[in-house]
Design an enzyme around this catalytic site. Structure first.
Site, PDB file in Angstrom:
ATOM      1  N   GLY A  50      -8.604 -11.237 -20.992  1.00 24.89           N
ATOM      2  CA  GLY A  50      -9.092 -10.143 -20.139  1.00 24.89           C
ATOM      3  C   GLY A  50      -8.225  -8.891 -20.219  1.00 24.89           C
ATOM      4  N   TYR A  51      -8.556  -7.945 -19.369  1.00 19.77           N
ATOM      5  CA  TYR A  51      -7.885  -6.635 -19.385  1.00 19.77           C
ATOM      6  C   TYR A  51      -6.370  -6.789 -19.205  1.00 19.77           C
TER       7      TYR A  51
ATOM      8  N   ASP B 153     -13.491 -23.273 -20.015  1.00 21.02           N
ATOM      9  CA  ASP B 153     -13.583 -22.859 -18.623  1.00 21.02           C
ATOM     10  C   ASP B 153     -12.475 -23.596 -17.865  1.00 21.02           C
TER      11      ASP B 153
ATOM     12  N   LYS C 130     -13.455 -10.740 -10.298  1.00 23.19           N
ATOM     13  CA  LYS C 130     -12.690  -9.747  -9.537  1.00 23.19           C
ATOM     14  C   LYS C 130     -13.517  -8.629  -8.892  1.00 23.19           C
TER      15      LYS C 130
ATOM     16  N   SER D  76      -3.353  -9.756  -5.343  1.00 26.87           N
ATOM     17  CA  SER D  76      -3.856  -8.381  -5.266  1.00 26.87           C
ATOM     18  C   SER D  76      -3.437  -7.741  -3.950  1.00 26.87           C
TER      19      SER D  76
ATOM     20  N   TYR E 101     -13.955 -11.892  -2.341  1.00 30.36           N
ATOM     21  CA  TYR E 101     -12.979 -11.842  -3.432  1.00 30.36           C
ATOM     22  C   TYR E 101     -11.560 -11.880  -2.857  1.00 30.36           C
TER      23      TYR E 101
ATOM     24  N   LYS F 234      -8.217 -14.713  -3.070  1.00 30.93           N
ATOM     25  CA  LYS F 234      -6.818 -14.435  -3.417  1.00 30.93           C
ATOM     26  C   LYS F 234      -5.903 -14.909  -2.294  1.00 30.93           C
TER      27      LYS F 234
ATOM     28  N   PHE G 193      -1.391  -3.567  -7.404  1.00 27.83           N
ATOM     29  CA  PHE G 193      -2.105  -2.449  -6.771  1.00 27.83           C
ATOM     30  C   PHE G 193      -3.251  -2.030  -7.704  1.00 27.83           C
ATOM     31  N   ASN G 194      -3.316  -0.795  -8.164  1.00 28.91           N
ATOM     32  CA  ASN G 194      -4.510  -0.389  -8.934  1.00 28.91           C
ATOM     33  C   ASN G 194      -4.182  -0.198 -10.417  1.00 28.91           C
TER      34      ASN G 194
ATOM     35  N   ASN H  95     -14.856   0.293 -10.321  1.00 34.11           N
ATOM     36  CA  ASN H  95     -13.544   0.931 -10.141  1.00 34.11           C
ATOM     37  C   ASN H  95     -13.537   2.334 -10.723  1.00 34.11           C
TER      38      ASN H  95
ATOM     39  N   ARG I 211      -4.614   6.113  -3.791  1.00 29.87           N
ATOM     40  CA  ARG I 211      -4.272   4.765  -4.238  1.00 29.87           C
ATOM     41  C   ARG I 211      -3.021   4.786  -5.108  1.00 29.87           C
TER      42      ARG I 211
HETATM   43  P1  NAD Z   1     -10.628  -9.588 -16.341  1.00 32.90           P
HETATM   44  O1  NAD Z   1     -11.962  -9.982 -15.852  1.00 32.90           O
HETATM   45  O2  NAD Z   1     -10.542  -8.566 -17.418  1.00 32.90           O
HETATM   46  O3  NAD Z   1      -9.812 -10.878 -16.822  1.00 32.90           O
HETATM   47  C1  NAD Z   1     -10.026 -12.158 -16.289  1.00 32.90           C
HETATM   48  C2  NAD Z   1     -10.233 -13.104 -17.466  1.00 32.90           C
HETATM   49  O4  NAD Z   1     -10.437 -14.421 -16.955  1.00 32.90           O
HETATM   50  C3  NAD Z   1     -11.476 -12.756 -18.298  1.00 32.90           C
HETATM   51  O5  NAD Z   1     -11.128 -12.754 -19.667  1.00 32.90           O
HETATM   52  C4  NAD Z   1     -12.458 -13.888 -17.993  1.00 32.90           C
HETATM   53  O6  NAD Z   1     -13.281 -14.177 -19.096  1.00 32.90           O
HETATM   54  C5  NAD Z   1     -11.512 -15.017 -17.658  1.00 32.90           C
HETATM   55  N1  NAD Z   1     -12.050 -16.035 -16.762  1.00 32.90           N
HETATM   56  C6  NAD Z   1     -12.625 -15.878 -15.540  1.00 32.90           C
HETATM   57  N2  NAD Z   1     -12.985 -17.062 -15.028  1.00 32.90           N
HETATM   58  C7  NAD Z   1     -12.617 -17.998 -15.952  1.00 32.90           C
HETATM   59  C8  NAD Z   1     -12.708 -19.411 -16.015  1.00 32.90           C
HETATM   60  N3  NAD Z   1     -13.258 -20.120 -15.020  1.00 32.90           N
HETATM   61  N4  NAD Z   1     -12.242 -20.049 -17.113  1.00 32.90           N
HETATM   62  C9  NAD Z   1     -11.667 -19.356 -18.122  1.00 32.90           C
HETATM   63  N5  NAD Z   1     -11.544 -18.021 -18.114  1.00 32.90           N
HETATM   64  C10 NAD Z   1     -12.012 -17.351 -17.045  1.00 32.90           C
HETATM   65  O7  NAD Z   1      -9.781  -9.126 -15.069  1.00 32.90           O
HETATM   66  P2  NAD Z   1      -8.346  -8.447 -15.001  1.00 32.90           P
HETATM   67  O8  NAD Z   1      -8.517  -7.084 -14.479  1.00 32.90           O
HETATM   68  O9  NAD Z   1      -7.617  -8.668 -16.260  1.00 32.90           O
HETATM   69  O10 NAD Z   1      -7.726  -9.320 -13.822  1.00 32.90           O
HETATM   70  C11 NAD Z   1      -6.921 -10.432 -14.082  1.00 32.90           C
HETATM   71  C12 NAD Z   1      -6.493 -11.054 -12.764  1.00 32.90           C
HETATM   72  O11 NAD Z   1      -5.828 -10.082 -11.974  1.00 32.90           O
HETATM   73  C13 NAD Z   1      -7.643 -11.583 -11.903  1.00 32.90           C
HETATM   74  O12 NAD Z   1      -7.200 -12.770 -11.281  1.00 32.90           O
HETATM   75  C14 NAD Z   1      -7.829 -10.493 -10.876  1.00 32.90           C
HETATM   76  O13 NAD Z   1      -8.367 -10.992  -9.682  1.00 32.90           O
HETATM   77  C15 NAD Z   1      -6.409 -10.011 -10.690  1.00 32.90           C
HETATM   78  N6  NAD Z   1      -6.329  -8.620 -10.212  1.00 32.90           N
HETATM   79  C16 NAD Z   1      -6.933  -7.629 -10.912  1.00 32.90           C
HETATM   80  C17 NAD Z   1      -6.862  -6.312 -10.449  1.00 32.90           C
HETATM   81  C18 NAD Z   1      -7.568  -5.191 -11.174  1.00 32.90           C
HETATM   82  O14 NAD Z   1      -7.779  -4.145 -10.557  1.00 32.90           O
HETATM   83  N7  NAD Z   1      -7.914  -5.335 -12.439  1.00 32.90           N
HETATM   84  C19 NAD Z   1      -6.144  -6.023  -9.292  1.00 32.90           C
HETATM   85  C20 NAD Z   1      -5.526  -7.068  -8.604  1.00 32.90           C
HETATM   86  C21 NAD Z   1      -5.619  -8.373  -9.083  1.00 32.90           C
HETATM   87  C1  WQD Z   2     -10.032   3.703  -6.034  1.00 32.68           C
HETATM   88  C2  WQD Z   2     -10.358   5.002  -5.274  1.00 32.68           C
HETATM   89  C3  WQD Z   2     -12.414   4.877  -4.042  1.00 32.68           C
HETATM   90  C4  WQD Z   2     -15.014   4.465  -7.524  1.00 32.68           C
HETATM   91  C5  WQD Z   2     -10.171  -2.327  -5.921  1.00 32.68           C
HETATM   92  C6  WQD Z   2     -10.185  -3.662  -5.232  1.00 32.68           C
HETATM   93  C7  WQD Z   2      -8.808  -4.244  -5.181  1.00 32.68           C
HETATM   94  C8  WQD Z   2      -8.169  -4.305  -6.570  1.00 32.68           C
HETATM   95  C9  WQD Z   2      -8.258  -2.985  -7.268  1.00 32.68           C
HETATM   96  C10 WQD Z   2      -8.604  -6.470  -7.542  1.00 32.68           C
HETATM   97  C11 WQD Z   2     -10.894   4.759  -3.866  1.00 32.68           C
HETATM   98  C12 WQD Z   2     -12.524   5.903  -5.148  1.00 32.68           C
HETATM   99  C13 WQD Z   2     -13.931   4.600  -6.686  1.00 32.68           C
HETATM  100  C14 WQD Z   2     -15.939   5.540  -7.642  1.00 32.68           C
HETATM  101  C15 WQD Z   2     -14.597   6.811  -6.099  1.00 32.68           C
HETATM  102  N1  WQD Z   2      -8.853  -5.227  -7.437  1.00 32.68           N
HETATM  103  N2  WQD Z   2     -13.718   5.755  -5.989  1.00 32.68           N
HETATM  104  N3  WQD Z   2     -15.686   6.664  -6.919  1.00 32.68           N
HETATM  105  O1  WQD Z   2     -11.030   0.053  -4.041  1.00 32.68           O
HETATM  106  O2  WQD Z   2      -8.592   0.748  -4.338  1.00 32.68           O
HETATM  107  O3  WQD Z   2      -9.344  -1.438  -5.190  1.00 32.68           O
HETATM  108  O4  WQD Z   2      -9.612  -2.515  -7.242  1.00 32.68           O
HETATM  109  O5  WQD Z   2      -7.865  -7.138  -6.919  1.00 32.68           O
HETATM  110  O6  WQD Z   2      -8.944  -5.508  -4.632  1.00 32.68           O
HETATM  111  O7  WQD Z   2     -10.693  -3.481  -3.917  1.00 32.68           O
HETATM  112  O8  WQD Z   2     -10.088   0.607  -6.355  1.00 32.68           O
HETATM  113  O9  WQD Z   2     -10.911   1.858  -8.310  1.00 32.68           O
HETATM  114  O10 WQD Z   2     -12.591   0.922  -6.686  1.00 32.68           O
HETATM  115  O11 WQD Z   2     -11.160   2.844  -5.986  1.00 32.68           O
HETATM  116  O12 WQD Z   2     -14.425   7.847  -5.462  1.00 32.68           O
HETATM  117  O13 WQD Z   2     -16.946   5.455  -8.353  1.00 32.68           O
HETATM  118  O14 WQD Z   2     -11.399   5.674  -5.975  1.00 32.68           O
HETATM  119  O15 WQD Z   2     -13.062   5.314  -2.877  1.00 32.68           O
HETATM  120  O16 WQD Z   2     -10.408   5.787  -3.068  1.00 32.68           O
HETATM  121  P1  WQD Z   2      -9.805   0.045  -4.860  1.00 32.68           P
HETATM  122  P2  WQD Z   2     -11.257   1.528  -6.919  1.00 32.68           P
END
Ligand code: NAD
Ligand code: WQD
Length: 345
Positions: A14-15, A64, A89, A129, A155, A159, A184-185, A205, A237
């Protein structure tokens, strides 16, 4: 003692996981990486890109993490630590389909922990998160790790429950060694432009939305409200470059592999907030043109301002961010412009 440590990265395609993979492989053979992913939200091509960047192979299992097949990974490899990123997520989707989130995020985590116990693997890094801080008031900022936890959507609940499970494991098992990282973000991408966030459909996002406006796939960004009590009325953020975030995982691993700590929690954020308008202006500088936007209603559930106190990670993990908001925008644009269709070029 073996010098090279084997790290199981669940959700490593993933990302965030792909960037962690690159950071681990770039550490002079200190780490061997085993990725497990079911590609539910990622693309197999990411593995070639990781090899392009690092020149190294990743051992990969398409599994999986909820399934019995996961045991094969533990049987075939001597694992020193697990970084568990495998989860769904999308906050909005989790409100519509809560069971999908409880099922995937919690069953996969539990399956992993049970197998870790069975195979005496004790070191665990959990992707949590800032969402576990629930509703945050302006006078509670910056948020440190002692801030009370709560959630506002399914979601977030997965967590928080995930953290609770880990807390209980740590109480019951003195050998269990765990770091919970509260991101965070995350935005940005690897500077090569070979890996980044592949957002499918209309992104929820803000950064993937902006980059899709930049390539002309979407006409303008909807800014969710400009009447918050912030510098310019738009939401603030704590944006963190995904490479800084990945480096935070390497620091967490180093701590786990060298210390018996029980369980510890760390914020990974920059410690500084930027508004949506500031983000758009920074991105527009990197892009060379203005990103179009419209002001629309607030998005329900959004806080005005959230940013981290990252001092615990600085003091204990010796980690702090290195990249600026301009770097994040440059690298997000570099990735998106080189890969307008994500990994499908
Ligand atoms: P992502 O979706 O890009 O990566 C998650 C990966 O997990 C994907 O490749 C997906 O295919 C894999 N996956 C999901 N369920 C699975 C399963 N059951 N078996 C095997 N693989 C599985 O997301 P990301 O942004 O890289 O996030 C990674 C982690 O960080 C997640 O746990 C997410 O909740 C957490 N997180 C992300 C953010 C964010 O903003 N990106 C913020 C806070 C926390
Ligand atoms: C950022 C800012 C929006 C989209 C989320 C999850 C959090 C974590 C990170 C996983 C805010 C504004 C957004 C748009 C906008 N993920 N916005 N127009 O909400 O801070 O956090 O992602 O754990 O749990 O809740 O991130 O990127 O959605 O928003 O104006 O089309 O951008 O209002 O101020 P957020 P976001």
């Amino acid at each position: 003692m073996r010098d090279t440590k084997s790290i199981l990265l669940a959700g490593g395609a993933g990302y965030i996981g792909s960037h962690i993979c690159v950071e681990l492989l770039n550490r002079d053979n200190k780490y061997k990486v085993i990725v497990v992913d079911n590609f539910s939200n990622s693309n197999p091509k990411v593995l070639d890109r990781i090899k392009d960047i690092t020149g190294k192979d990743v051992k990969f299992y398409e599994i999986d993490t909820r399934s019995n097949e996961l045991e094969k990974v533990f049987k075939e490899n001597k694992i020193d630590a697990v970084i568990d990123l495998a989860a769904y997520k999308a906050v909005g989707d989790s409100v519509k389909n809560p069971l999908k989130y409880y099922n995937n995020n919690l069953i996969s985590q539990m399956n992993m922990l049970l197998l870790m116990k069975k195979y005496s693997v004790n070191n665990f890094v959990f992707s949590s998160s800032a969402t576990v801080y629930g509703e945050v008031k302006a006078d509670e900022l910056p948020i440190n790790e002692n801030h009370p936890t709560s959630t506002t959507n399914p979601y977030g609940s997965t967590k928080l429950m995930g953290e609770q499970i880990l807390q209980d494991c740590s109480i019951s098992d003195p050998d269990f060694n765990c770091i919970v990282l509260r991101y965070f973000n995350p935005i940005g991408a690897h500077e090569s432009g070979k890996i980044g966030e592949e957002a499918i459909g209309i992104p929820a996002n803000v950064m993937p939305y902006i980059t899709k406006v930049a390539i002309g796939e979407l006409p303008y960004l909807n800014i969710f409200g400009n009447d918050y009590d912030t510098i310019d009325g738009t939401g603030v953020r704590d944006y963190i470059h995904v490479v800084d975030l990945a480096k935070g995982h390497v620091k967490a691993l180093e701590r786990l592999l060298n210390n018996r700590i029980g369980i510890e929690y760390f914020n990974l954020g920059a410690g500084k907030g930027f508004s949506v308008l500031e983000l758009i202006h920074a991105f527009s500088r990197a892009y060379g043109k203005q990103i179009e936007y419209k002001i629309v209603d607030r998005r329900p559930g959004d806080a005005a301002i959230i940013y981290a106190d990252p001092s615990k990670a600085k003091d204990i993990l010796n980690w702090q961010v290195e990249y600026s908001l301009d770097d994040m925008c440059r690298d997000s644009w570099n990735w998106q412009s080189k890969n307008p269709n994500g990994y499908n070029i």
